[in-house]
Design an enzyme around this catalytic site. Structure first.
Site, mmCIF file in Angstrom:
data_model
loop_
_atom_site.group_PDB
_atom_site.id
_atom_site.type_symbol
_atom_site.label_atom_id
_atom_site.label_comp_id
_atom_site.label_asym_id
_atom_site.label_seq_id
_atom_site.Cartn_x
_atom_site.Cartn_y
_atom_site.Cartn_z
ATOM 1 N N ASP A 118 -3.501 4.279 2.822
ATOM 2 C CA ASP A 118 -4.958 4.270 3.107
ATOM 3 C C ASP A 118 -5.217 3.044 3.658
ATOM 4 O OD1 ASP A 118 -5.091 2.762 0.919
ATOM 5 O OD2 ASP A 118 -6.651 4.053 -0.183
ATOM 6 N N ASP A 170 1.194 -1.267 0.019
ATOM 7 C CA ASP A 170 0.004 -0.048 0.144
ATOM 8 C C ASP A 170 0.969 1.437 -0.036
ATOM 9 O OD1 ASP A 170 -1.999 1.904 0.267
ATOM 10 O OD2 ASP A 170 -2.129 1.336 2.622
ATOM 11 N N GLU A 212 -11.243 -19.309 -14.956
ATOM 12 C CA GLU A 212 -11.616 -19.840 -13.413
ATOM 13 C C GLU A 212 -13.058 -20.437 -13.651
ATOM 14 O OE1 GLU A 212 -13.239 -18.476 -9.292
ATOM 15 O OE2 GLU A 212 -13.964 -17.524 -11.156
ATOM 16 N N ASP A 237 -2.206 -1.008 -3.565
ATOM 17 C CA ASP A 237 -2.640 -0.042 -4.869
ATOM 18 C C ASP A 237 -1.234 -0.538 -5.700
ATOM 19 O OD1 ASP A 237 -0.211 1.119 -3.779
ATOM 20 O OD2 ASP A 237 -1.689 2.585 -2.618
ATOM 21 N N ASP A 256 -12.739 -14.472 -14.698
ATOM 22 C CA ASP A 256 -13.667 -14.879 -13.508
ATOM 23 C C ASP A 256 -14.874 -15.715 -14.192
ATOM 24 O OD1 ASP A 256 -13.987 -14.136 -10.969
ATOM 25 O OD2 ASP A 256 -15.859 -13.090 -11.563
HETATM 26 C C1 BGC Z 1 -13.834 -14.727 -7.762
HETATM 27 C C2 BGC Z 1 -14.478 -14.263 -6.538
HETATM 28 C C3 BGC Z 1 -15.736 -13.445 -6.604
HETATM 29 C C4 BGC Z 1 -16.647 -13.898 -7.896
HETATM 30 C C5 BGC Z 1 -17.566 -13.149 -8.169
HETATM 31 C C6 BGC Z 1 -14.970 -15.525 -8.236
HETATM 32 O O1 BGC Z 1 -14.825 -16.719 -8.724
HETATM 33 O O2 BGC Z 1 -12.600 -15.322 -7.759
HETATM 34 O O3 BGC Z 1 -13.637 -13.811 -5.590
HETATM 35 O O4 BGC Z 1 -16.449 -13.203 -5.500
HETATM 36 O O5 BGC Z 1 -16.182 -14.501 -8.609
HETATM 37 O O6 BGC Z 1 -17.026 -12.308 -9.162
#
Ligand code: BGC
Length: 553
Positions: A34, A30, A277, A38, A216
């Protein structure tokens, strides 16, 4: 890009064997002070990653967001949230990473946006049947007056998967779908406008020079037509890894999206890559995400979810190599990330703990930290000898355990709030990193602020403490990464060896790798010369919860 070419020439498909380090920007470093990490903080600490020896970094989202799900709720896909800095800070971080030979992957969140995204705000204003609503999944409710949700789906974070809106004239209106929090409305991926928008977002970041995307919820973007009722089994993993035929996970049409994106990435030089993912019930299904014209990699969650058991671990490694091999893709390996209990704690669990449940002050039978660390070091020592690409999660190189005592008032994960505290959620793996034992916030920043409290005993895990200790977890990771590179273990194949039912054993060229997952020491072959070990030991026997790499004369 000049420095990058030293580690992998264009066309070399670097991602097949890369070690990729996940940065969770809120908790890495950071610079502003804060209490939230970042981009300038990341830039200031890149040398430590260079010294660690990783090939690439993946950054969890830093785009404009109201932070209702720690940035996985994006309001503007083409800008940096002021919490994390500016686009100029991003460009500098990218340039400085490349200058050190480190590639950069950013997180793309295409399943849903924030409810503050301009499209969602327009959808709310525009009303039922409008093209603005058609970008999301709006439906009329069931019941006499539409007062019941369109189906019975339950959000990953708890509660229902639908939220009812109030129409512009003040009357109760339609419902919208959200797999996650109500502030994260799902896009409708059958809509051409959504598809075009995401192609353009990909290009925005590719043009800036990113090396790829972690995608994601890559298993959730398409829902079964008709949105049929479905209730998960009790205690299911919340991201959906456990079950077949879930109408919002793993639908066939998601593959068309990735084929489309594959072409977009192929327009660019430099081997840009997609990593999905996707939490899926089998490796066979997971491998569909990485067929030659789709994504380049996908996370191996069946491997991550495997308990500390020799048979289970051997089986999942075999199956991974077979299934990914069958589609010509590298397997990936991962033990920790920002959604699961850190493996230095998870591998010592004695009770069931489905993904998303977490550990907190009232969890009974807390895992033993010492056993957990020994197993984590052994697991990583095994993992980094496997062919394919490996993902590391920030802090695991320090042996960080899950923070198990975060007081309720500091919790941030929407899971905690949507389940009324029944599930602790994921905060315990997201606590800011300790860099220096004697500095404020253990060197996370200069002010001592921290968005989640750091456990008071984390000085022992701080980077500066571990740097001076040849037996520390940090020293082990450095040694492992250097040896993996030297032996070229990211590529090639392995030969299985039989070392009994309590061991996982294989050979990579001249180097034998053996992990003892049993309850008794195992005899190493006569004449074994240990190259590398997950923890110190004397004598000829391999202690429990230990992995060695060795050669024989
Ligand atoms: C991310 C999570 C997130 C979710 C919703 C996931 O698979 O890794 O951290 O909460 O997607 O976006």
């Amino acid at each position: 890009m000049a420095q990058l070419e030293q580690i992998a020439a264009p066309g070399s498909e670097w991602w097949r064997s890369a070690v990729i380090y996940q940065i969770y920007p809120r908790s890495f470093a950071d610079a502003s002070g804060d209490g939230i990490g970042d981009l300038p903080g990341i830039t200031s600490r890149l040398d430590s990653l260079k010294e660690l020896g990783v090939d690439a970094i993946w950054l969890s989202p830093f785009m404009t967001s109201p932070q209702r799900d720690a940035g996985y709720d994006v309001a503007d896909y083409r800008d940096v949230d002021p919490l994390f800095g500016t686009l100029a800070d991003f460009d500098r971080m990218l340039e400085e990473s490349h200058a050190r030979g480190i590639r950069v992957i950013v997180d793309l969140v295409p399943n849903h946006s924030s409810d503050q995204h301009v499209w969602f705000q327009e959808a709310l204003k525009a009303g039922p049947g409008s093209p603005e609503r058609a970008r999301y999944v709006f439906r009329d409710g069931r019941g006499k007056n539409g007062e019941l949700p369109p189906n019975n789906w339950e959000s990953v974070f708890g509660g229902g998967m639908w939220e009812r809106v109030t129409e512009a004239d003040g009357t109760p209106g339609q419902w919208y779908l959200h797999i996650f929090d109500a502030t994260q409305p799902d896009f409708d991926w059958t809509n051409e406008e959504v598809k075009e928008e995401f192609r353009s977002i990909l290009r925005f970041w590719l043009d800036r020079g990113v090396d790829g995307f972690r995608v994601d919820v890559a298993h959730g973007m398409v829902k079964e037509a008709g949105l049929p009722d479905y209730a998960p089994v009790a205690d299911a993993d919340s991201m959906g890894g456990g079950e077949e035929n879930v109408p919002y996970w793993g639908q066939d049409a998601v593959h068309d999206i990735y084929r489309d994106w594959h072409k977009v990435l192929a327009e660019y030089d430099g081997d840009r890559a997609l990593c999905g993912e996707a939490w899926l019930p089998t490796l066979k299904k997971t491998a569909l995400w990485v067929r030659p014209d789709e994504m380049h990699q996908t996370f191996n969650f069946p491997y991550l979810m495997t308990p500390w058991d020799a048979k289970a671990l051997g089986d999942v490694i075999r199956e991974s190599l077979d299934e990914f091999g069958a589609v010509g893709a590298p397997s990936t390996w991962v033990l920790s990330n920002h959604d699961v209990v850190r493996h230095a704690t998870r591998l010592a669990l004695t009770d069931e703990n489905p993904q998303g449940e977490g550990i907190g002050p009232n969890t009974p039978n807390k895992p033993d930290t010492k056993i957990g660390l020994a197993r984590a070091r052994a697991a990583t020592t095994l993992m980094l000898a496997l062919p394919g690409s490996a993902y590391l999660y920030q802090g695991e190189e320090l042996g960080l355990p899950e923070a198990m005592e975060i007081p309720d008032e500091f919790r941030q994960d929407p899971t905690w709030f949507r389940t009324n505290g029944e599930r602790y959620g994921r905060d315990g793996c997201r606590v800011p990193l300790p860099w220096e034992a004697d500095a404020p916030a253990f060197g996370f920043n200069e002010t001592g602020l921290s968005w989640l409290p750091q456990p008071s005993d984390w000085a022992a895990y701080s980077r500066d403490t571990e740097e001076g200790d040849p037996l520390s977890t940090l020293s082990l990771y450095k040694e492992l990464l250097a040896a993996r590179r030297e032996h070229g273990f990211g590529a090639g194949s392995l030969v299985w060896e039989d070392a009994g039912k309590d061991a996982v054993a294989f050979r990579r060229g001249d180097v034998h790798v053996i992990a003892n997952l049993g309850t008794k020491p195992l005899a190493l072959p006569a004449g074994a010369t240990v190259v590398l070990k997950s923890q110190p030991f004397g004598g000829a026997d391999l202690p429990v919860d230990t992995t060695v790499w060795y050669t024989t004369a």
